[in-house]
Design an enzyme around this catalytic site. Structure first.
Site, mmCIF file in Angstrom:
data_model
loop_
_atom_site.group_PDB
_atom_site.id
_atom_site.type_symbol
_atom_site.label_atom_id
_atom_site.label_comp_id
_atom_site.label_asym_id
_atom_site.label_seq_id
_atom_site.Cartn_x
_atom_site.Cartn_y
_atom_site.Cartn_z
ATOM 1 N N GLU A 1 16.136 15.787 -39.382
ATOM 2 C CA GLU A 1 16.242 15.033 -38.125
ATOM 3 C C GLU A 1 17.648 15.074 -37.516
ATOM 4 O O GLU A 1 18.197 14.051 -37.115
ATOM 5 C CB GLU A 1 15.793 13.589 -38.343
ATOM 6 N N GLU B 1 7.150 14.868 -42.602
ATOM 7 C CA GLU B 1 7.012 13.416 -42.584
ATOM 8 C C GLU B 1 5.933 13.027 -41.585
ATOM 9 O O GLU B 1 5.863 13.582 -40.490
ATOM 10 C CB GLU B 1 8.319 12.727 -42.194
#
Length: 533
Positions: free
Chosen positions: A186, A327
C-alpha cells in the site's frame, strides 16, 4: 477506493487493549529448488490465503515487536489451526523500521531476521505457501517510517531499500517456490485521489530495485515468483493509465521458459468501505441476501466486484502475470446488526468466487482482533476458530475445504505411474482406487506429487497409502500426509483434513526427497492394503 488507513487505527485500538503436521519437516531450507510453476498452476496451488496481520508489522515508537499492538506471540499451534481450517497460503506482513542500522550498510538486526524466519518456517514446513513483504515501513502514520514515495531524499530511500531486501532475500535464497517475496504494501503519497507524479515513478523504481536485488542473490531467488503492487494496491490505479509499469526481469534464471513470467501483481479489495471497514452501524449488510435496503451500501455490490476482478484478469492474468488479492475482508458489526456475520460471509464468498473465476489468488485480512470492528477469524491466544461461517464461505468458494498444497509439476513433467483401478479393502472401507504420480527431479533432489482418487461407490474413511521408493532416495519433507520411514517401503497416512475420500473424491499429497542418482518414480502403491497400481 480499494483501501483505507485501517491498519493504523486497528494498531492504536489493539495497543490500547494493551507440532508440525507433516513428517520430516525441515527447520531451515537448504538445497531447495524451484518447481517452476506456470501462472495458472501457481494460483490453483495457492488456494485460499490468510494474513497474519498486525503481528510482525506491529511496532512501538518505530521498533517492530510482534506483541506491540495487543496480539500474543505467534505460535506453531496457530499456524496449524489455520492450515487445518483449509488455508493453503499465509501472507506475513513485516516491518523493519528501527531494526535497520545506519547507512551505508543498513544492517538488519539479526535477531529480528531470525524471528521472521522462524515464523515463516511455522507455515513453510507445513507445505503452505508463504508470502513475505515489507509492510509498515511505508506508512506515514507509523513512527520511524522511511519508505516514503514523496520524500525529498529518494537516493537514501532507494539505497536503504536495496540493502534491506538484499539481506532478507539472502536469508531465504534456498527456500523453494512455496515462498513468495512481496516488494511492499500500500505504498502511496497519503491521499486517495489520482496518483501523483513523481510518487508513482518512485513506486515503480522501488519495484524494479526489489526485482533486481532479489534475483541477484541467487539460489531459488533467481527464479521464484516475486509480487509487486501498484499505487496503494488500488485496482483502478494499477490497471488504468495512471503510471504503473511492470518491472523488467533481466536477472532471472535461464531455466525459466522464455514464454513464462515470474512476476505477480498485488492488489487489495475493500469496496464498499462503508460496509467493510467504516466503524459505525450505518451499513451492516451486503449482497443479494440483504434484508434492509437502508443498511446496504448504494454501490460496491456483486456486479461491481465482478467487474473489478475482470479488470485484473484482462490487464495482467491474460498476459501471464498472476494476481494476488493480498487483502480483503470486512469488520465485525454484530454490535449493530446481529446478522452482520452472515453478510461478511457472503462478501468473502463473492470475492473468492470472482477471483477464482478470473484466475486470481486471495488472502483474507485478519488483524488478530475479534469482537466489535475486528477482522479476526481465529483467537491467536488459544489457536481456535472464531468465525467458522466466514471460513466455510471462503473454502466453499475456493473449491473445497481440503488443503492439498504441493509443488505442481511443470508441463514437461510426465506421469510416472499410469492410472489403474482395483478394489481397496481395509480399515478405511472398501473402494476402487486410482493413483497417479509425477516426479520433478534435479541433480540431487526431487519432488513427487501423488493423487489418490476413490473411484468406488462408497466412501473411504481414513487411509494409508504404501509405496516403495527407488534405491538411494530418502524423504526430507512432505505435505498433506505423514510419512514413515524416510526410505524403502514408505507408508503415507492421511492427516485430519483429508482422511475421507468420498466417491469420486481425491486427495493430493507429495514429498521432497534426496537421491544419489536414481530419480525414478515410486512403485507398488497400495491403499489400505490393496494394490492400486
Amino acid at each position: 477506493m480499494s483501501s483505507r488507513p485501517r491498519k493504523a487505527r486497528f494498531a492504536l485500538l489493539a495497543a490500547a487493549l494493551a507440532v508440525t503436521g507433516a513428517a520430516y519437516g525441515v527447520t531451515s531450507a537448504s538445497a531447495e529448488v524451484t518447481t517452476q510453476l506456470t501462472a495458472a498452476q501457481l494460483v490453483t496451488d495457492m488456494g485460499a490465503g490468510w494474513n497474519l496481520g498486525n503481528q510482525l508489522e506491529a511496532s512501538n515508537n518505530g521498533i517492530p515487536s510482534e506483541t506491540a499492538w495487543g496480539n500474543p506471540v505467534i505460535t506453531q499451534a496457530l499456524i496449524n489451526k489455520v492450515k487445518a481450517s483449509g488455508f493453503k497460503t499465509i501472507r506475513i506482513p513485516v516491518s523493519y523500521l528501527g531494526k535497520i542500522g545506519a547507512g551505508p550498510n543498513y544492517t538488519v538486526d539479526a535477531a529480528w531476521l531470525n524471528r521472521i524466519q522462524e515464523v515463516v518456517n511455522y507455515a513453510y514446513n507445513q507445505g503452505l505457501y508463504v508470502v513475505v513483504n515489507m509492510h509498515g515501513d511505508g506508512y506515514k502514520s507509523v513512527g520511524g517510517s522511511w519508505l516514503i514515495c514523496d520524500a525529498a531524499d529518494q537516493t537514501t530511500v532507494k539505497a536503504k531499500y536495496q540493502k534491506v531486501w538484499q539481506q532478507v532475500a539472502t536469508k531465504f535464497a534456498n527456500y523453494n517456490d512455496h515462498l513468495i517475496l512481496e516488494s511492499m504494501n500500500e505504498e502511496f503519497d497519503g491521499q486517495y485521489g489520482n496518483p501523483t507524479q513523481p510518487c508513482y515513478s518512485n513506486i515503480n523504481a522501488y519495484n524494479q530495485i526489489f526485482v533486481d536485488t532479489v534475483r541477484q542473490t541467487g539460489g531459488t531467488n533467481a527464479s521464484r515468483w516475486l509480487l509487486v503492487p501498484g499505487w496503494n494496491t488500488n485496482i483502478d490505479y494499477t490497471v488504468g493509465n495512471y503510471g504503473f509499469t511492470l518491472p523488467t526481469d533481466r536477472y532471472r534464471a535461464s531455466s525459466v521458459p522464455s514464454t513464462e513470467q515470474r512476476i505477480m501483481i498485488s492488489v487489495h479489495y475493500y469496496d464498499p468501505w462503508d460496509f467493510t471497514g467504516q466503524e459505525d452501524g450505518a451499513v451492516t449488510q451486503w449482497g443479494p441476501n440483504a434484508t434492509n435496503a437502508a443498511k446496504k451500501s448504494t454501490w460496491g455490490q456483486e456486479d461491481y466486484l465482478d467487474g473489478q476482478l475482470k479488470k485484473v484478469r484482462d490487464t495482467f492474468i491474460a498476459r501471464g502475470y498472476p494476481v494476488l488479492v493480498g487483502e480483503y475482508g470486512s469488520i465485525d458489526k454484530t454490535a449493530y446488526d446481529s446478522a452482520s456475520n452472515r453478510y461478511r460471509a457472503d462478501y468473502a464468498r463473492a470475492l473468492v468466487s470472482a477471483a477464482k473465476k478470473y484466475g486470481a489468488a486471495t488472502a483474507y485480512w485478519d488483524n488478530g482482533y475479534n469482537g466489535q470492528h475486528g477482522f479476526g477469524l481465529f483467537d491467536r491466544g488459544s489457536a481456535t476458530v472464531t468465525q467458522q461461517g466466514i471460513i466455510d464461505a471462503i473454502m466453499t468458494a475456493a473449491g473445497g475445504s481440503q488443503p492439498s498444497s504441493s509443488p505442481t509439476t511443470s508441463p514437461s513433467t510426465s506421469p510416472s505411474a499410469s492410472p489403474s483401478t482395483s478394489p481397496s479393502t481395509g480399515p478405511g472401507g472398501t473402494a476402487s482406487c486410482r493413483v497417479t504420480s509425477a516426479v520433478n527431479a534435479w541433480n540431487t533432489g526431487l519432488t513427487t506429487t501423488v493423487t489418490i482418487t476413490n473411484t468406488g461407490a462408497t466412501a473411504v474413511n481414513g487411509w494409508t497409502l504404501t509405496f516403495t521408493l527407488a534405491s538411494g532416495q530418502s524423504i526430507v519433507s512432505g505435505w498433506n500426509a505423514t510419512y514413515s520411514p524416510a526410505g524403502g517401503r514408505v507408508t503415507a497416512t492421511n492427516v485430519s483434513y483429508n482422511g475421507t475420500l468420498a466417491p469420486g473424491g481425491s486427495a493430493g499429497i507429495g514429498y521432497q526427497a534426496s537421491h544419489t542418482g536414481n530419480a525414478a518414480a515410486p512403485t507398488g502403491f497400495t491403499l489400505n492394503g490393496a494394490a492400486c497400481s
